[in-house]
Design a protein around this motif. Structure first.
Motif, PDB file in Angstrom:
ATOM      1  N   LEU A 190      -2.629 -79.416   0.831  1.00 53.43           N
ATOM      2  CA  LEU A 190      -3.712 -79.426   1.797  1.00 53.43           C
ATOM      3  C   LEU A 190      -3.355 -80.382   2.927  1.00 53.43           C
ATOM      4  O   LEU A 190      -3.158 -81.588   2.688  1.00 53.43           O
ATOM      5  CB  LEU A 190      -5.019 -79.874   1.134  1.00 53.43           C
ATOM      6  CG  LEU A 190      -5.443 -79.104  -0.124  1.00 53.43           C
ATOM      7  CD1 LEU A 190      -6.616 -79.797  -0.801  1.00 53.43           C
ATOM      8  CD2 LEU A 190      -5.811 -77.673   0.221  1.00 53.43           C
ATOM      9  N   ASN A 191      -3.264 -79.843   4.131  1.00 49.51           N
ATOM     10  CA  ASN A 191      -2.996 -80.661   5.313  1.00 49.51           C
ATOM     11  C   ASN A 191      -1.736 -81.517   5.194  1.00 49.51           C
ATOM     12  O   ASN A 191      -1.656 -82.590   5.792  1.00 49.51           O
ATOM     13  CB  ASN A 191      -4.204 -81.550   5.621  1.00 49.51           C
ATOM     14  CG  ASN A 191      -5.458 -80.729   5.862  1.00 49.51           C
ATOM     15  OD1 ASN A 191      -5.394 -79.673   6.476  1.00 49.51           O
ATOM     16  ND2 ASN A 191      -6.575 -81.192   5.362  1.00 49.51           N
ATOM     17  N   GLU A 192      -0.773 -81.042   4.418  1.00 51.49           N
ATOM     18  CA  GLU A 192       0.513 -81.711   4.218  1.00 51.49           C
ATOM     19  C   GLU A 192       0.374 -83.118   3.632  1.00 51.49           C
ATOM     20  O   GLU A 192       1.334 -83.862   3.580  1.00 51.49           O
ATOM     21  CB  GLU A 192       1.309 -81.779   5.527  1.00 51.49           C
ATOM     22  CG  GLU A 192       1.765 -80.427   6.034  1.00 51.49           C
ATOM     23  CD  GLU A 192       2.693 -80.527   7.219  1.00 51.49           C
ATOM     24  OE1 GLU A 192       2.385 -81.288   8.158  1.00 51.49           O
ATOM     25  OE2 GLU A 192       3.733 -79.856   7.212  1.00 51.49           O
ATOM     26  N   ARG A 193      -0.838 -83.473   3.186  1.00 51.91           N
ATOM     27  CA  ARG A 193      -1.054 -84.823   2.673  1.00 51.91           C
ATOM     28  C   ARG A 193      -1.447 -84.867   1.200  1.00 51.91           C
ATOM     29  O   ARG A 193      -1.353 -85.904   0.570  1.00 51.91           O
ATOM     30  CB  ARG A 193      -2.144 -85.533   3.501  1.00 51.91           C
ATOM     31  CG  ARG A 193      -1.699 -85.889   4.908  1.00 51.91           C
ATOM     32  CD  ARG A 193      -2.804 -86.587   5.667  1.00 51.91           C
ATOM     33  NE  ARG A 193      -3.882 -85.661   5.995  1.00 51.91           N
ATOM     34  CZ  ARG A 193      -5.024 -86.034   6.583  1.00 51.91           C
ATOM     35  NH1 ARG A 193      -5.234 -87.296   6.866  1.00 51.91           N
ATOM     36  NH2 ARG A 193      -5.942 -85.129   6.871  1.00 51.91           N
ATOM     37  N   THR A 194      -1.881 -83.732   0.693  1.00 58.25           N
ATOM     38  CA  THR A 194      -2.338 -83.694  -0.696  1.00 58.25           C
ATOM     39  C   THR A 194      -1.715 -82.513  -1.419  1.00 58.25           C
ATOM     40  O   THR A 194      -1.753 -81.388  -0.919  1.00 58.25           O
ATOM     41  CB  THR A 194      -3.870 -83.570  -0.765  1.00 58.25           C
ATOM     42  OG1 THR A 194      -4.470 -84.688  -0.113  1.00 58.25           O
ATOM     43  CG2 THR A 194      -4.351 -83.529  -2.209  1.00 58.25           C
ATOM     44  N   VAL A 195      -1.140 -82.778  -2.575  1.00 60.97           N
ATOM     45  CA  VAL A 195      -0.624 -81.733  -3.462  1.00 60.97           C
ATOM     46  C   VAL A 195      -1.588 -81.620  -4.636  1.00 60.97           C
ATOM     47  O   VAL A 195      -1.989 -82.638  -5.214  1.00 60.97           O
ATOM     48  CB  VAL A 195       0.791 -82.083  -3.964  1.00 60.97           C
ATOM     49  CG1 VAL A 195       1.206 -81.157  -5.098  1.00 60.97           C
ATOM     50  CG2 VAL A 195       1.788 -82.027  -2.825  1.00 60.97           C
ATOM     51  N   ALA A 196      -1.976 -80.406  -4.971  1.00 55.58           N
ATOM     52  CA  ALA A 196      -2.924 -80.205  -6.066  1.00 55.58           C
ATOM     53  C   ALA A 196      -2.541 -78.995  -6.897  1.00 55.58           C
ATOM     54  O   ALA A 196      -2.209 -77.945  -6.347  1.00 55.58           O
ATOM     55  CB  ALA A 196      -4.338 -80.023  -5.508  1.00 55.58           C
ATOM     56  N   VAL A 197      -2.586 -79.162  -8.209  1.00 57.78           N
ATOM     57  CA  VAL A 197      -2.299 -78.072  -9.148  1.00 57.78           C
ATOM     58  C   VAL A 197      -3.370 -78.094 -10.226  1.00 57.78           C
ATOM     59  O   VAL A 197      -3.599 -79.133 -10.851  1.00 57.78           O
ATOM     60  CB  VAL A 197      -0.912 -78.228  -9.805  1.00 57.78           C
ATOM     61  CG1 VAL A 197      -0.636 -77.043 -10.730  1.00 57.78           C
ATOM     62  CG2 VAL A 197       0.177 -78.382  -8.770  1.00 57.78           C
ATOM     63  N   LEU A 198      -4.034 -76.972 -10.426  1.00 58.22           N
ATOM     64  CA  LEU A 198      -5.037 -76.846 -11.476  1.00 58.22           C
ATOM     65  C   LEU A 198      -4.726 -75.609 -12.295  1.00 58.22           C
ATOM     66  O   LEU A 198      -4.623 -74.507 -11.746  1.00 58.22           O
ATOM     67  CB  LEU A 198      -6.448 -76.751 -10.875  1.00 58.22           C
ATOM     68  CG  LEU A 198      -7.591 -76.502 -11.871  1.00 58.22           C
ATOM     69  CD1 LEU A 198      -7.647 -77.578 -12.943  1.00 58.22           C
ATOM     70  CD2 LEU A 198      -8.930 -76.426 -11.129  1.00 58.22           C
ATOM     71  N   MET A 199      -4.555 -75.800 -13.599  1.00 53.89           N
ATOM     72  CA  MET A 199      -4.257 -74.705 -14.506  1.00 53.89           C
ATOM     73  C   MET A 199      -5.395 -74.583 -15.514  1.00 53.89           C
ATOM     74  O   MET A 199      -5.807 -75.583 -16.120  1.00 53.89           O
ATOM     75  CB  MET A 199      -2.921 -74.962 -15.225  1.00 53.89           C
ATOM     76  CG  MET A 199      -1.748 -75.144 -14.273  1.00 53.89           C
ATOM     77  SD  MET A 199      -0.173 -75.563 -15.106  1.00 53.89           S
ATOM     78  CE  MET A 199       0.194 -74.005 -15.936  1.00 53.89           C
ATOM     79  N   ILE A 200      -5.899 -73.357 -15.675  1.00 56.94           N
ATOM     80  CA  ILE A 200      -6.968 -73.085 -16.631  1.00 56.94           C
ATOM     81  C   ILE A 200      -6.461 -72.097 -17.668  1.00 56.94           C
ATOM     82  O   ILE A 200      -6.011 -71.002 -17.331  1.00 56.94           O
ATOM     83  CB  ILE A 200      -8.212 -72.493 -15.937  1.00 56.94           C
ATOM     84  CG1 ILE A 200      -8.751 -73.437 -14.863  1.00 56.94           C
ATOM     85  CG2 ILE A 200      -9.294 -72.183 -16.969  1.00 56.94           C
ATOM     86  CD1 ILE A 200      -9.882 -72.841 -14.034  1.00 56.94           C
TER      87      ILE A 200
END
Length: 264
Positions: free
Chosen positions: A219-229
């Motif tokens: 997000l916006n080159e500033r936040t990496v996020a990974v969510l696995m369900i």
């Protein structure tokens, strides 16, 4: 505060839908990280395609693979599930770069299988190991009849994105990192990025399968996020399923919290 808010959302979803969640978040501008079962190997669904892409980028950079070289898609590559090549029929000849685009933008399983056949499982797993992604393994091609699942972890996928954004993928040029970032920003599915303006700065790759609903990105080159369900609900990947709808709300709410944190 951010940790508590996200934890509450994950706990609530797990209680409502008999599910197991894994999360890895890295705020690149502050170094803050949030984790929940981030190193646990889980069925990867299409998130494994990111690592196939990574090896393609490396070989493009090293001139060991020509982006314009044409591969013949063979009958053994052709599978169902996501993608558009399954409807095209054979014979089919497509450039390696275009196959990579189809594999990521449309999550095309046939394109992925053509690339895996060319690169080989051994070389892809060797590349994965070189990243330090120790919870990730390609065990079979996509939609292949096998009791084995491809596996990855939220932390390993977050590592891939972090290296990509920092232009630190092994032996990979900035040019090909930028090309991959642009490709990921063009993926139609939003999930964690819902409400985010389409741009080079935000992108990602979802993954869906039987009992699986994943999303990953930046997000916006500033936040990496990974969510696995991973769910006890077998049809969680179907839009009419309550667990699917709840999952979409979960992705959206966590993405919103992360964007607010980004804006501080």
């Amino acid at each position: 505060m951010l940790h508590d808010s996200i934890t509450a959302l994950l706990d609530n979803y797990e209680r409502r839908f008999s599910s197991h969640t894994a999360l890895a978040v890295t705020l690149l501008n502050t170094g803050l990280s949030l984790e929940r079962r981030a190193s646990q190997p889980l069925p990867s669904a299409s998130l494994l395609k990111l690592f196939v892409l990574g090896l393609v980028l490396k070989l493009f950079t090293q001139h060991l693979l020509d982006p314009d070289a044409v591969l013949e898609v063979i009958d053994d590559d052709l599978v169902g599930g996501s993608g558009i090549l399954k409807t095209q029929g054979l014979p089919l000849a497509i450039s390696i770069q275009r196959l990579a685009e189809l594999m990521i933008k449309y999550s095309d399983n046939t394109a992925a299988n053509s690339l895996i056949r060319t690169l080989t499982t051994v070389e892809i797993n060797s590349y994965i190991h070189s990243l330090g992604a120790d919870s990730t393994q390609l065990r079979r091609r996509f939609m292949e009849s096998s009791p084995l699942y491809n596996i990855t972890s939220a932390g390993d996928v977050a590592l891939f994105y972090t290296l990509l954004l920092k232009r630190s993928l092994p032996a990979t040029s900035a040019h090909w990192c930028e090309w991959a970032q642009r490709l990921l920003s063009d993926v139609p599915s939003q999930r964690l990025r819902e409400g985010t303006e389409r741009s080079f700065a935000s992108g990602g790759k979802p993954g869906t399968g039987t009992r699986l609903l994943h999303d990953s990105g930046f997000l916006n080159e500033r936040t990496v996020a990974v969510l696995m369900i991973c769910s006890d609900v077998s049809d969680i990947g179907m839009p009419l399923c309550p667990a699917y709808k709840g999952g979409m709300e979960l992705f959206r709410d966590i993405g919103l919290l992360l964007r607010k944190e980004n804006d501080r």
